[in-house]
Design an enzyme around this catalytic site. Structure first.
Site, PDB file in Angstrom:
ATOM      1  CG  LEU A   1      -2.075  -1.032   1.146  1.00  0.00           C
ATOM      2  CD1 LEU A   1      -2.925  -0.966   2.391  1.00  0.00           C
ATOM      3  CD2 LEU A   1      -2.935  -0.848  -0.091  1.00  0.00           C
ATOM      4  CB  CYS A   2       3.937   2.400  -0.104  1.00  0.00           C
ATOM      5  SG  CYS A   2       4.810   0.849  -0.186  1.00  0.00           S
ATOM      6  N   GLY A   3       1.960   2.480  -3.246  1.00  0.00           N
ATOM      7  CA  GLY A   3       2.099   2.767  -4.667  1.00  0.00           C
ATOM      8  C   GLY A   3       3.122   1.842  -5.306  1.00  0.00           C
TER       9      GLY A   3
END
Lengths: 136, 299
Positions: free
Chosen positions: B87-89
């Site tokens: 969930l950090c691109g």
């Protein structure tokens, strides 16, 4: 008093632990402890695991536990580079005790793959912390 | 056409997701602030370390120091620094892609009959990926970013130093995300071992240090022996901090985008919901009116 002062900085990767004028700085050199006073000759020295003692301008003594590093003395300026330096009253005793017991356990087990040298150093560091904290 | 209740349920769902992404964004923002602060506070140490090192290397022959001298490269160890969490691109995926490409290049450049590059993974994402790929993993470090400490850097450096001196590999490189700005990460590949000579040059104005005759305790050679591993520890620490800050920045941006998307979705769905509701009301009214008309005509 002022004529006896010189500048001291204790720097770790995390922060500048101390920066100010002192009258005396005592460090555990690898070939033996030494004390720096004003007008000391230029010096570069390795520091062992041990206790650093400073006396500041107000004549108050404070002590730090260090895991070793370097000291440079030059032109009445002392810079100590250390990976860790904790003032005696800021040492986390519980953590140091845990580290000591862990290192002792590892040394006692003597299991394959144990890095004895590393465990020994960890033990040394932990005991040093406790020693410095204990007298604080 | 979706019923009113279905649309309402979707809106509620998206709103809940949005709450989570917003919270994650704020957590990442505060962690980022701390991570940036940590980078800034390494600077005094970095400066002094650089000074001492560049001063002392003038006193020794780099070719004679085991960690400074380069030797014929048979095997390379690549340190891959990813995050523990997603969930950090594209933070992890971009890095893994670049690392895989670099591995291919390393393999191509290697001598016949050698075993291929080794990997040391930092972070769960890289460890998972390369384990599935069946790469040769020398060591892995998972979960260190939760409570990042200097001792982690020291542990990693201990490992690579030991392996390097035992000639398990002849060169150590590291690939990581450098923190450029909150919205920008740059993937960098650096050589850790042997220590590249340009890293030891230090500031151009070789300051007052060089002109002073110091007392060396015990000796300049022994000081540099102790200094070099600590320089490595510090390099590793800096890299971990960079990657950590970059990760938080990437997560913050990704979560900001997600919250923004959620907002847009909610707007569209609310419009749809109102349309559907209006249509239903109109339909009901029509039914009532035509029913009344029919009754009147009948009466």
């Amino acid at each position: 008093m002022a004529e006896k002062l010189f500048r001291l900085e204790i720097v770790t990767p995390k922060k500048v632990v101390f920066s100010g004028d002192v009258t005396s700085f005592t460090a555990p050199g690898v070939v033996g402890g030494f004390q720096v006073l004003k007008s000391h000759a230029p010096l570069l020295s390795n520091i062992a695991i041990g206790e650093v003692k400073i006396i500041d301008a107000a004549d108050a003594e404070s002590r730090y536990a260090t895991s070793g590093g370097f000291v440079e003395v030059h032109d009445n300026k002392v810079v100590m580079l250390a990976e860790t330096a904790e003032r005696s009253d800021q040492i986390d005793v519980t953590r140091a005790e845990a580290a000591r017991d862990r290192a002792r356990g590892r040394l006692a087990e003597k299991a394959a793959g144990t890095d004895v040298e590393r465990a020994r150093l960890a033990l040394h560091r932990a005991i040093n912390r406790l020693k410095v904290a204990g007298r604080g | 056409m979706a019923t009113l209740r279905e649309i309402r349920r979707r809106i509620t769902g998206i709103r809940n997701t949005q709450k989570i992404t917003k919270a994650m964004q704020m957590v990442a923002a505060s962690k980022l602030r701390r991570a940036q602060g940590a980078i800034v506070s390494t600077r005094p140490y970095a400066r002094k370390m650089g000074e001492l090192l560049s001063h002392l290397v003038t006193k020794v022959d780099p070719a004679l120091h085991p960690l400074l001298a380069s030797r014929e490269v048979e095997n390379v160890l690549l340190i891959v620094v990813t995050a523990d969490r997603g969930l950090c691109g594209p933070f992890n995926s971009n890095l893994i892609k670049a690392a895989a490409q670099h591995l291919v290049a390393l393999r191509a450049g290697q001598l016949e009959g050698t075993t291929g590059p080794l990997l040391l993974t930092v972070g769960k994402k890289g460890a998972d990926h390369f384990r599935k790929q069946g790469s040769r993993i020398y060591a892995k470090h998972v979960g260190i970013f939760i409570d990042l400490d200097f001792s982690h850097a020291r542990t990693i450096v201990n490992e690579i130093e030991r392996g390097y001196l035992a000639r398990e590999f002849d060169k150590v490189e590291v690939i990581y995300n450098e923190f450029k700005s909150v919205i920008q990460q740059r993937i960098v590949i650096e050589q850790l071992l042997p220590i590249p000579p340009e890293e030891l040059k230090g500031p151009r104005d070789l300051h007052a240090l060089a002109q002073v005759e110091h007392i060396y305790e015990p000796s300049s050679g022994e000081i540099i022996d102790a200094l070099v591993p600590r320089h490595l520890n510090f390099q590793m620490w800096r890299i971990l901090l960079e990657s950590n800050a970059a990760e938080q920045g990437a997560r913050m941006t990704a979560m900001d985008n997600a919250s923004e998307n959620a907002k847009e979705l909610i707007r569209d769905l609310t419009l749809k919901f109102n349309n559907a509701r209006q249509a239903a009301i109109t339909k009901e009214l029509l039914e009532i009116v035509s029913g009344a008309n029919a009754l009147r005509r009948a009466g």
